[in-house]
Design a protein around this motif. Sequence first.
Motif, PDB file in Angstrom:
ATOM      1  N   TYR A 198      33.470  41.817  27.948  1.00 27.51           N
ATOM      2  CA  TYR A 198      32.582  41.971  29.095  1.00 27.51           C
ATOM      3  C   TYR A 198      32.924  40.995  30.215  1.00 27.51           C
ATOM      4  O   TYR A 198      32.737  41.306  31.396  1.00 27.51           O
ATOM      5  CB  TYR A 198      31.124  41.815  28.671  1.00 27.51           C
ATOM      6  N   GLY A 199      33.418  39.838  29.857  1.00 28.01           N
ATOM      7  CA  GLY A 199      33.864  38.907  30.890  1.00 28.01           C
ATOM      8  C   GLY A 199      35.021  39.475  31.693  1.00 28.01           C
ATOM      9  O   GLY A 199      35.062  39.351  32.919  1.00 28.01           O
ATOM     10  N   ALA A 200      35.961  40.123  31.003  1.00 31.43           N
ATOM     11  CA  ALA A 200      37.081  40.745  31.704  1.00 31.43           C
ATOM     12  C   ALA A 200      36.608  41.888  32.590  1.00 31.43           C
ATOM     13  O   ALA A 200      37.093  42.067  33.718  1.00 31.43           O
ATOM     14  CB  ALA A 200      38.107  41.253  30.692  1.00 31.43           C
ATOM     15  N   LEU A 201      35.629  42.682  32.100  1.00 30.43           N
ATOM     16  CA  LEU A 201      35.096  43.785  32.904  1.00 30.43           C
ATOM     17  C   LEU A 201      34.473  43.283  34.199  1.00 30.43           C
ATOM     18  O   LEU A 201      34.507  43.978  35.216  1.00 30.43           O
ATOM     19  CB  LEU A 201      34.048  44.559  32.106  1.00 30.43           C
ATOM     20  N   THR A 202      33.887  42.097  34.161  1.00 31.10           N
ATOM     21  CA  THR A 202      33.222  41.552  35.350  1.00 31.10           C
ATOM     22  C   THR A 202      34.090  40.523  36.070  1.00 31.10           C
ATOM     23  O   THR A 202      33.594  39.712  36.845  1.00 31.10           O
ATOM     24  CB  THR A 202      31.868  40.937  34.972  1.00 31.10           C
ATOM     25  N   LEU A 203      35.398  40.559  35.776  1.00 33.52           N
ATOM     26  CA  LEU A 203      36.409  39.824  36.544  1.00 33.52           C
ATOM     27  C   LEU A 203      36.284  38.308  36.434  1.00 33.52           C
ATOM     28  O   LEU A 203      36.663  37.572  37.343  1.00 33.52           O
ATOM     29  CB  LEU A 203      36.347  40.235  38.025  1.00 33.52           C
ATOM     30  N   VAL A 204      35.770  37.821  35.300  1.00 30.22           N
ATOM     31  CA  VAL A 204      35.691  36.381  35.082  1.00 30.22           C
ATOM     32  C   VAL A 204      37.075  35.871  34.687  1.00 30.22           C
ATOM     33  O   VAL A 204      37.689  36.408  33.756  1.00 30.22           O
ATOM     34  CB  VAL A 204      34.671  36.036  33.978  1.00 30.22           C
ATOM     35  N   PRO A 205      37.588  34.848  35.351  1.00 34.05           N
ATOM     36  CA  PRO A 205      38.909  34.317  34.989  1.00 34.05           C
ATOM     37  C   PRO A 205      38.957  33.847  33.536  1.00 34.05           C
ATOM     38  O   PRO A 205      37.965  33.362  32.992  1.00 34.05           O
ATOM     39  CB  PRO A 205      39.094  33.134  35.959  1.00 34.05           C
ATOM     40  N   HIS A 206      40.129  33.977  32.923  1.00 33.88           N
ATOM     41  CA  HIS A 206      40.286  33.660  31.499  1.00 33.88           C
ATOM     42  C   HIS A 206      39.891  32.223  31.189  1.00 33.88           C
ATOM     43  O   HIS A 206      39.219  31.957  30.180  1.00 33.88           O
ATOM     44  CB  HIS A 206      41.728  33.910  31.069  1.00 33.88           C
ATOM     45  N   ASP A 207      40.301  31.285  32.018  1.00 34.68           N
ATOM     46  CA  ASP A 207      39.975  29.880  31.766  1.00 34.68           C
ATOM     47  C   ASP A 207      38.475  29.643  31.812  1.00 34.68           C
ATOM     48  O   ASP A 207      37.936  28.841  31.022  1.00 34.68           O
ATOM     49  CB  ASP A 207      40.674  28.976  32.776  1.00 34.68           C
ATOM     50  N   ASP A 208      37.782  30.332  32.706  1.00 35.26           N
ATOM     51  CA  ASP A 208      36.321  30.207  32.782  1.00 35.26           C
ATOM     52  C   ASP A 208      35.679  30.779  31.518  1.00 35.26           C
ATOM     53  O   ASP A 208      34.713  30.209  30.998  1.00 35.26           O
ATOM     54  CB  ASP A 208      35.784  30.925  34.012  1.00 35.26           C
ATOM     55  N   LEU A 209      36.203  31.902  31.042  1.00 36.31           N
ATOM     56  CA  LEU A 209      35.657  32.497  29.823  1.00 36.31           C
ATOM     57  C   LEU A 209      35.838  31.580  28.625  1.00 36.31           C
ATOM     58  O   LEU A 209      34.935  31.439  27.792  1.00 36.31           O
ATOM     59  CB  LEU A 209      36.339  33.837  29.534  1.00 36.31           C
ATOM     60  N   ARG A 210      36.990  30.964  28.519  1.00 34.78           N
ATOM     61  CA  ARG A 210      37.265  30.077  27.395  1.00 34.78           C
ATOM     62  C   ARG A 210      36.278  28.909  27.358  1.00 34.78           C
ATOM     63  O   ARG A 210      35.880  28.465  26.281  1.00 34.78           O
ATOM     64  CB  ARG A 210      38.703  29.557  27.500  1.00 34.78           C
TER      65      ARG A 210
END
Length: 251
Positions: free
Chosen positions: A108-120
């Motif tokens: 869902y983070g990828a679907l809403t365009l959250v950068p990978h580093d922020d998701l981690r």
Amino acid sequence: MNTTAVVEFDAVSKKYPTDALKRHFIQAVEEVSLAIDPGEVFGLLGPNRAGKTTLVKILLSLCRPTRGQVNRLGRPASDRATLARVGYLHENHAFPRYLTATGLLQYYGALTLVPHDDLRRRIPALLDRVGLADRAREPIARFSKGMVQRLGLAQALVNEPDLLVLDEPTEGLDLTGRQLLREIVNQQRKQGKTVLLVSHVLTEVETLCDRVAVVVRGKLVHQGPLSAMIRQPSGQPRSLEQALQPLYANN
């Protein structure tokens, strides 16, 4: 339309065809106009089949109005770019049960365009916040209903939304989970973000909402401050249930 509103419905109507040739229709929503301001917790109320779900679907670009205009975060709802700034907790989850809690939030983070580093950085903190830190690598298939609801809250927050839409968010939550929900909603308010709460649990609406709108049979029959709604003409307080009963009965 109000350019400062986070959400605005302007004379919105929606009809659904009831036959393949589209000769007959059901009027789900009729001429609904309302606005939700920044930093507001807004309750959308009404009996079953009142049109609440249709309004939410229109707001989230899941269907189009037959007539009228909808703005979301300052742009027409047809502009899907603003969806990345919306968090949505659905009433009935359909999460892939083979995914882990971490995997779902990554998706869902990828679907809403959250950068990978922020998701981690963000995902472990979110899982800890909703009480699922020890289940981060566990498949959703092993989760109880309450755990799935907590994960749904984390999913709705993964993109740090400016607009959070909660559809029956207390479903399956125990007392601790309901307190968690209140804390999340109040924090969104303090941050100047906006929450749309759709719920039949009137105690939660009374506790959390600044203003409410009531929809009955597809028509908007009331909107305004919650404090005014639960105050009788005599000035004496009444419960939200008591205030709603004549609106439901007379429309």
